[in-house]
Design a protein around this motif. Structure first.
Motif, PDB file in Angstrom:
ATOM      1  N   ILE A 173       0.954  -1.211   0.002  1.00  0.00           N
ATOM      2  CA  ILE A 173      -0.090   0.027  -0.006  1.00  0.00           C
ATOM      3  C   ILE A 173       0.873   1.182  -0.018  1.00  0.00           C
ATOM      4  O   ILE A 173       1.927   1.089   0.545  1.00  0.00           O
ATOM      5  N   THR A 174       0.403   2.149  -0.653  1.00  0.00           N
ATOM      6  CA  THR A 174       0.900   3.676  -0.566  1.00  0.00           C
ATOM      7  C   THR A 174      -0.157   4.547  -0.462  1.00  0.00           C
ATOM      8  O   THR A 174      -1.329   4.317  -0.846  1.00  0.00           O
ATOM      9  N   ALA A 175       0.116   5.969  -0.023  1.00  0.00           N
ATOM     10  CA  ALA A 175      -0.922   6.967   0.030  1.00  0.00           C
ATOM     11  C   ALA A 175      -0.491   8.027  -0.838  1.00  0.00           C
ATOM     12  O   ALA A 175       0.536   8.418  -1.238  1.00  0.00           O
ATOM     13  N   ASP A 176      -1.615   8.937  -1.313  1.00  0.00           N
ATOM     14  CA  ASP A 176      -1.416  10.045  -2.152  1.00  0.00           C
ATOM     15  C   ASP A 176      -1.967  11.331  -1.143  1.00  0.00           C
ATOM     16  O   ASP A 176      -2.145  11.039  -0.238  1.00  0.00           O
ATOM     17  N   ASP A 177      -1.675  12.351  -1.902  1.00  0.00           N
ATOM     18  CA  ASP A 177      -1.833  13.781  -1.152  1.00  0.00           C
ATOM     19  C   ASP A 177      -3.190  13.906  -0.833  1.00  0.00           C
ATOM     20  O   ASP A 177      -3.667  14.859  -0.225  1.00  0.00           O
ATOM     21  N   ASN A 178      -4.237  13.258  -1.618  1.00  0.00           N
ATOM     22  CA  ASN A 178      -5.673  13.551  -1.460  1.00  0.00           C
ATOM     23  C   ASN A 178      -6.340  12.624  -0.255  1.00  0.00           C
ATOM     24  O   ASN A 178      -7.559  12.492  -0.068  1.00  0.00           O
ATOM     25  N   GLY A 179      -5.543  11.814   0.278  1.00  0.00           N
ATOM     26  CA  GLY A 179      -6.109  10.871   1.605  1.00  0.00           C
ATOM     27  C   GLY A 179      -6.358   9.506   0.866  1.00  0.00           C
ATOM     28  O   GLY A 179      -7.044   8.776   1.721  1.00  0.00           O
ATOM     29  N   ASN A 180      -6.138   9.271  -0.306  1.00  0.00           N
ATOM     30  CA  ASN A 180      -6.637   8.131  -0.815  1.00  0.00           C
ATOM     31  C   ASN A 180      -5.221   6.854  -0.707  1.00  0.00           C
ATOM     32  O   ASN A 180      -4.119   7.398  -0.648  1.00  0.00           O
ATOM     33  N   VAL A 181      -5.793   5.672  -0.830  1.00  0.00           N
ATOM     34  CA  VAL A 181      -4.527   4.709  -0.691  1.00  0.00           C
ATOM     35  C   VAL A 181      -4.411   3.776  -1.943  1.00  0.00           C
ATOM     36  O   VAL A 181      -5.786   3.600  -2.673  1.00  0.00           O
ATOM     37  N   TRP A 182      -3.263   3.330  -2.550  1.00  0.00           N
ATOM     38  CA  TRP A 182      -3.261   2.728  -3.640  1.00  0.00           C
ATOM     39  C   TRP A 182      -2.766   1.337  -3.159  1.00  0.00           C
ATOM     40  O   TRP A 182      -1.905   1.289  -2.457  1.00  0.00           O
ATOM     41  N   VAL A 183      -3.548   0.314  -3.646  1.00  0.00           N
ATOM     42  CA  VAL A 183      -3.060  -1.135  -3.091  1.00  0.00           C
ATOM     43  C   VAL A 183      -2.747  -2.128  -4.179  1.00  0.00           C
ATOM     44  O   VAL A 183      -3.477  -2.242  -5.278  1.00  0.00           O
TER      45      VAL A 183
END
Length: 389
Positions: free
Chosen positions: A165-175
């Motif tokens: 997992i990682t996170a972007d600056d908009n509070g979303n996460v990418w899995v």
């Protein structure tokens, strides 16, 4: 909890659990048992077997069930009294007890464990997104989102084989989803997957930077060279692939480049953000986690060592022996943090001296580590993760 939930007050039921969990953890070093943790998870997932209709008739028709509720309430009062008595007679509050399948919060000012939060089974990856910490639980294919202020945890299902997992600056996460060869965006507000980007390659570890998500893609033939996919954060489209070394495992973005550890080639690939050119830098055997900070690139490589690279000269400036089998690495505002898998230890490295200045023993298997403004977060499990593909 059941009474509140079956009265349609799910939030109050979960709040009751969190109050009890926090009191027991902070005051007497206890954690809710697996049955209570499972009940909370079922409530979060709105398990239909907990629906009011299934229990209401039985309770209404049986005095015995009423007596059980009363006895249960009395037992809880007794437990609270016991906990309070322990607090009143023990002086200083004890440190929370670390359990497996949990997220451990460490105060970087004191290097002490301040909270232990139960999550799903086999937590291996952690990411910070605003005021929340996200955890990937690979054994039950869930995510857990933890509020960094209250410690309240929410479990989210619906993902197939989440890996990292990682996170972007908009509070979303990418899995990344391992064998499903895709990366999924989970919306930070709705807590639901809203974008799926098919890669048709092995999707391993993601990183965010330079307006993109970067995903390492080891080849299906593990002895062949792999690739790194670049996905545009705005359009969510796959823009380009970069050919890197054999078995790329992790990437990090910073110092005008993307740095990729080639785990089976003893090298790091540097992808220039300005022109896309790729340079290969030799390092120690089996390079792994990468962090960027304090004007350096920090890399797990070799036996029990972290290498410090100069991003301008691409030369190794220091090799730091941490005395254990490394798993996770991250760079915080004033230190470099890493986890030692076999000894269940977190190590703190002072970037000014390149020395290990603190070892924090947690026990079990310490996996990913993430650092926020005022806390260090570590995923702890019973066993190491399974290889995702």
């Amino acid at each position: 909890m059941l009474a509140l939930y079956r009265d349609g007050r799910q939030a109050d039921a979960l709040e009751a659990y969190q109050r009890a969990r926090k009191m027991l953890s902070q005051e007497v070093g206890l954690q809710p048992g697996p049955q209570l943790q499972e009940l909370e998870r079922r409530m979060l997932n709105q398990d239909p077997t907990l629906a009011p209709g299934r229990a209401a008739t039985a309770i209404a028709s049986s005095q015995r069930h009423r007596r059980r509720f009363l006895l249960a309430g009395a037992a809880l009062v007794g437990l609270a009294a016991l906990a309070l008595g322990l607090v009143l007679t023990s002086g200083d509050a004890k440190s929370p007890v670390v359990n497996p399948d949990s997220l451990v919060k460490i105060d970087p000012k004191t290097n002490k464990v301040v909270e232990v939060i139960p999550v799903g089974r086999l937590p291996v990856a952690v990411a910070l997104a605003g005021d929340f910490v996200w955890v990937v639980n690979t054994a039950d294919s869930t995510l857990t989102r933890v509020d960094t202020r209250s410690g309240h945890a929410q479990t989210i299902g619906g993902l197939n084989n989440p890996t990292a997992i990682t996170a972007d600056d908009n509070g979303n996460v990418w899995v990344t989803t391992g064998t499903y060869e895709s990366v999924i965006r989970v919306n930070g507000k709705s807590l639901r997957p809203d974008v799926t980007v098919p890669l048709r390659h092995n999707a391993f570890l993601p990183a965010v930077g330079a307006g993109s998500v970067w995903v390492t893609e080891p080849a299906f033939d593990k002895s062949a060279h792999g690739t790194v996919a670049r996905i545009n954060l705005t359009t969510t489209e796959l823009e380009r692939r970069f050919a890197v070394g054999v078995f790329p495992v992790v990437a990090a973005v910073g110092e005008r480049a993307v740095w990729v550890a080639n785990g089976a080639e003893a090298s790091v690939s540097r992808i220039s953000l300005s022109d896309g050119s790729i340079q290969k830098i030799p390092v120690g055997l089996a390079p792994g986690g990468i962090g960027i900070g304090f004007g350096s690139v920090w890399l797990i490589a070799g036996s029990n060592t972290i290498w410090r690279l100069n991003p301008d000269t691409r030369q190794v400036e220091k090799i730091i022996d941490v005395g254990g089998d490394l798993f996770g690495l991250t760079v915080g505002p004033d230190a470099v943090w890493a986890t030692l898998l076999d000894t269940g230890t977190v190590v703190r490295i002072d970037p000014r001296t390149n020395l290990v200045v603190k070892r924090i023993r947690l026990g079990f298997k310490t996996h990913a580590v993430a650092v926020g403004p005022d806390a260090v977060w570590v995923a702890v499990a019973k066993r190491p993760p399974d290889f995702p593909f």
